[in-house]
Write a protein that holds these residues in place. Structure first.
Motif, short mmCIF file in Angstrom:
data_model
loop_
_atom_site.label_atom_id
_atom_site.label_comp_id
_atom_site.label_asym_id
_atom_site.label_seq_id
_atom_site.Cartn_x
_atom_site.Cartn_y
_atom_site.Cartn_z
N SER A 1 0.84 -1.21 0.00
CA SER A 1 0.00 0.00 0.00
C SER A 1 0.87 1.25 0.00
CB SER A 1 -0.91 0.02 1.23
OG SER A 1 -1.82 -1.05 1.21
N ASN A 2 0.34 2.33 -0.58
CA ASN A 2 1.07 3.59 -0.67
C ASN A 2 0.39 4.70 0.12
OD1 ASN A 2 3.06 2.57 -2.41
ND2 ASN A 2 1.84 3.04 -4.23
N PHE A 3 1.20 5.55 0.71
CA PHE A 3 0.74 6.79 1.34
C PHE A 3 1.40 7.93 0.57
CE2 PHE A 3 0.87 10.37 4.18
CZ PHE A 3 -0.27 10.27 4.96
N THR A 4 0.60 8.78 -0.06
CA THR A 4 1.15 9.84 -0.90
C THR A 4 1.68 10.99 -0.06
OG1 THR A 4 -0.33 9.29 -2.73
CG2 THR A 4 0.67 11.48 -2.75
N LEU A 5 2.94 11.32 -0.26
CA LEU A 5 3.58 12.44 0.43
C LEU A 5 3.57 13.70 -0.42
CD1 LEU A 5 6.72 10.53 1.78
CD2 LEU A 5 4.65 11.09 3.08
N GLU A 6 3.89 13.54 -1.69
CA GLU A 6 3.96 14.68 -2.60
C GLU A 6 3.35 14.29 -3.94
OE1 GLU A 6 8.05 15.75 -2.98
OE2 GLU A 6 8.24 16.48 -0.92
N LYS A 7 2.69 15.27 -4.57
CA LYS A 7 2.09 15.03 -5.88
C LYS A 7 2.69 15.99 -6.91
CE LYS A 7 -2.19 15.43 -4.17
NZ LYS A 7 -2.29 15.11 -2.75
N GLY A 8 3.06 15.46 -8.06
CA GLY A 8 3.47 16.27 -9.19
C GLY A 8 2.30 16.42 -10.15
N ILE A 9 2.60 16.91 -11.36
CA ILE A 9 1.57 17.10 -12.38
C ILE A 9 1.97 16.35 -13.64
CG2 ILE A 9 0.33 18.76 -13.82
CD1 ILE A 9 -0.42 19.00 -10.92
N VAL A 10 1.00 15.61 -14.20
CA VAL A 10 1.21 14.87 -15.45
C VAL A 10 0.07 15.24 -16.41
CG1 VAL A 10 2.33 12.96 -14.22
CG2 VAL A 10 -0.13 12.85 -14.68
N GLY A 11 0.22 14.81 -17.67
CA GLY A 11 -0.86 14.98 -18.64
C GLY A 11 -1.24 16.42 -18.90
N PHE A 12 -0.25 17.28 -19.13
CA PHE A 12 -0.52 18.70 -19.36
C PHE A 12 -1.38 18.91 -20.61
CE2 PHE A 12 2.86 19.42 -16.35
CZ PHE A 12 2.59 20.67 -15.82
N SER A 13 -2.23 19.91 -20.54
CA SER A 13 -3.12 20.21 -21.66
C SER A 13 -2.36 20.65 -22.90
CB SER A 13 -4.12 21.31 -21.25
OG SER A 13 -3.43 22.47 -20.79
N ASP A 14 -1.17 21.24 -22.74
CA ASP A 14 -0.41 21.71 -23.89
C ASP A 14 0.75 20.79 -24.25
OD1 ASP A 14 1.31 22.22 -21.79
OD2 ASP A 14 1.28 24.41 -22.00
N GLY A 15 0.84 19.65 -23.59
CA GLY A 15 1.83 18.64 -23.95
C GLY A 15 3.21 18.84 -23.36
N ARG A 16 3.39 19.82 -22.48
CA ARG A 16 4.71 20.02 -21.88
C ARG A 16 5.06 18.85 -20.95
NH1 ARG A 16 4.65 25.53 -19.02
NH2 ARG A 16 3.16 26.04 -20.68
N ASN A 17 6.29 18.84 -20.46
CA ASN A 17 6.77 17.72 -19.64
C ASN A 17 6.07 17.65 -18.29
OD1 ASN A 17 8.59 17.16 -21.66
ND2 ASN A 17 10.38 17.93 -20.57
N ASN A 18 5.94 16.43 -17.77
CA ASN A 18 5.49 16.24 -16.39
C ASN A 18 6.45 16.94 -15.44
OD1 ASN A 18 3.58 14.56 -17.56
ND2 ASN A 18 4.68 12.69 -17.03
N ILE A 19 5.94 17.35 -14.29
CA ILE A 19 6.79 18.06 -13.33
C ILE A 19 6.67 17.45 -11.94
CG2 ILE A 19 6.79 20.24 -14.59
CD1 ILE A 19 4.68 21.28 -12.64
#
Length: 418
Positions: free
Chosen positions: A200-218
Motif C-alpha cells: 500500500s502507498n501513502f502519498t507524500l507529494e504530488k506532481g503534475i502529469v498529462g498537461f493540456s499543452d503537452g509540456r513535460n510532467n513536473i
C-alpha cells in the motif's frame, strides 16, 4: 560625435566587413548544418520543459560556441547588437556563439534565451525549428503521486518518482519528518498500523502529469516554482488524479445563478451530525476549479459522521450531505452540465457507496474553467446552504451568451432532503 571618432568608427566597421568577407571564403570549413531537432538531440535540450522570459533553452549547460571559420555569418548578430566584448572574444579565440535565430521560429533570441511572452511558456519543436511557446490562456494537468511511502514487511520504503530512495524500519517511522497542512507523522502511523497492507502507498507529494499543452510532467517542487504556492496548496488538498487548473491568462469572472436550500430537521438521524456533514460537504467542494472538458471532484481531507439507517448498506449513512448535494446539483444542471457521477435526481441526492467529496464527479463541458462556490448562512436545522458556479471566460470572448450574472437572483430548490 567628433570627426576623428566618426572616422575611427567607420574604419572599425570596414575592418570587420573585410574580415567577414575573408572568412566567407572558409564558409565550408568545419561547418555543421543544424536543424532545431538535430541541435536539440546533439546538445540534449530539455524539449517540453517549462520556461519563463529570459531563461536559457540550454538550461544549465555551458554556452554553445562553434568555429568562426565554418560559421562566419554567426558573427553578424554580434555586430548588429554592438556586442564589442563578444566580437573581441570571437576574433581572439576563433569561436563564435551559436546563432539560435537560424534554428528557431518563435520565442527565442539569437543567444538562445526565451523572449517575448508572459507566464510559463515551454520549449518545443515547431516542425524542424525550435520554439518557446507562450502559455495558452489556460493550462491544466492532473495530479499524480510523485513521492510516496510504500509499506513493506519490515517498515516503509520512501519512493520518489518510481525509485526507492530510503528504507525505514518500523520502529523508525515515528521519526519521519514528512508533513503538510493535511497530514503529519501521526497520520502516517495511523495509516501504517490501521489501514495499510504490504504494497500500500501513502502519498507524500504530488506532481503534475498529462498537461493540456503537452509540456513535460513536473515534480512536486516544480509545481510551486512554476505555477506558485496557491496552486501547490491546491494540489496538496485534492486527491491524486484530480484535474488541476495551473494557469489562467486574461480572463473575466462571470457568476452564474445562486441556488440554495435549507438543512431541515430529521431528528431520527441526529440533526447535529447532519449539520456537521453538510458543512463538511460545503468545505470539500467550495473553491473547486474544474478545467475545460474535464471531470472534477471535491478535496480529500474532510470526514463525515455516520448515522444509523437500517435502509442503508452497512446499516449507516452520512446523513446531512444531501441538502448541499442538491444545491450543487442544481447549480451544475443549471449551467447545462450533466448529472454528476455519484448523484441521482431524487431528494436523497448522493448515491450510497460514493464518498461525497472525492467520489462525486462534476463534468465541465465548457471551453473554459469553472469554479464551484458553496457557503452556508445560519446554523442548526434552519441553516441555508448555497451553491453557484463562476465562469472564467477569456476577456476577449465575453458576450451576452456567457455574461449572465446573478447579483439579485437566487433560486430555492426546497429543503426536505435528509
Amino acid at each position: 560625435m567628433s570627426t576623428k571618432w566618426r572616422n575611427t568608427s567607420v574604419k572599425i566597421v570596414l575592418i570587420l566587413f573585410v574580415v567577414c568577407i575573408m572568412l566567407f571564403a572558409f564558409s565550408f570549413v568545419n561547418h555543421t548544418s543544424f536543424t532545431g531537432k538535430s541541435f536539440a538531440e546533439a546538445y540534449g535540450l530539455p524539449i517540453g520543459q517549462s520556461m519563463f522570459d529570459g531563461d536559457s533553452i540550454l538550461d544549465d549547460k555551458a554556452p554553445v560556441e562553434v568555429p568562426l571559420l565554418g560559421n562566419p555569418l554567426f558573427i553578424v548578430h554580434e555586430i548588429t547588437t554592438l556586442d564589442l566584448k563578444g566580437l573581441l572574444m570571437t576574433l581572439t579565440t576563433g569561436y563564435v556563439p551559436f546563432d539560435y535565430s537560424t534554428i528557431s521560429s518563435e520565442g527565442i533570441d539569437s543567444y538562445g534565451n526565451a523572449r517575448g511572452f508572459e507566464g510559463p511558456g515551454y520549449l518545443t519543436l515547431d516542425g524542424d525549428k525550435l520554439a518557446v511557446k507562450a502559455p495558452d490562456n489556460y493550462i491544466w494537468g492532473y495530479s499524480s503521486p510523485y513521492k510516496v511511502l510504500t509499506k513493506t514487511n519490515s517498515g516503509v520504503d520512501v519512493v520518489e518518482n518510481g525509485t526507492v530512495v530510503q528504507s525505514v524500519p518500523t520502529d523508525k517511522i515515528k521519526e519521519l519528518n514528512f508533513h503538510n497542512d493535511f497530514y503529519n507523522v501521526t497520520s502516517i502511523l495511523n495509516w501504517y498500523n490501521n489501514d495499510a497492507t504490504v504494497g500500500s502507498n501513502f502519498t507524500l507529494e504530488k506532481g503534475i502529469v498529462g498537461f493540456s499543452d503537452g509540456r513535460n510532467n513536473i515534480s512536486y517542487s516544480d509545481v510551486e516554482r512554476i505555477f506558485g504556492k496557491n496552486v501547490s496548496d491546491y494540489v496538496d488538498a485534492y486527491p491524486a488524479g484530480s484535474p488541476i487548473v495551473l494557469y489562467m491568462g486574461n480572463t473575466t469572472e462571470v457568476a452564474a445563478e445562486d441556488y440554495y436550500t435549507y438543512l431541515g430537521s430529521h431528528p431520527e438521524y441526529g440533526d447535529s451530525v447532519r449539520e456537521y456533514n453538510a458543512r463538511q460537504f460545503v468545505e470539500a467542494w467550495n473553491n473547486t476549479v474544474i478545467p475545460p472538458h474535464s471531470s472534477g471532484n471535491g478535496h480529500d481531507y474532510v470526514s463525515f459522521g455516520s448515522a444509523a439507517d437500517a435502509s442503508a448498506p452497512g446499516g449507516s449513512a452520512a446523513h446531512g450531505v444531501c441538502p448541499p448535494a442538491r444545491a450543487l446539483r442544481a447549480a451544475v444542471l443549471g449551467e447545462g452540465f450533466s448529472l454528476p457521477v455519484g448523484m441521482d435526481g431524487s431528494e436523497n441526492a448522493v448515491l450510497f457507496g460514493y464518498n461525497p467529496a472525492r467520489d462525486i464527479k462534476v463534468t465541465n463541458t465548457h471551453d473554459f474553467p469553472v469554479k464551484i462556490i458553496m457557503w452556508t448562512q445560519g446554523e442548526g436545522t434552519g441553516m441555508a446552504i448555497y451553491a453557484k458556479l463562476i465562469r472564467y471566460v477569456p476577456t476577449d470572448q465575453v458576450n451576452t451568451s456567457n455574461l449572465t450574472t446573478n447579483a439579485t437572483i437566487s433560486q430555492d430548490i426546497g429543503n426536505s432532503s435528509t
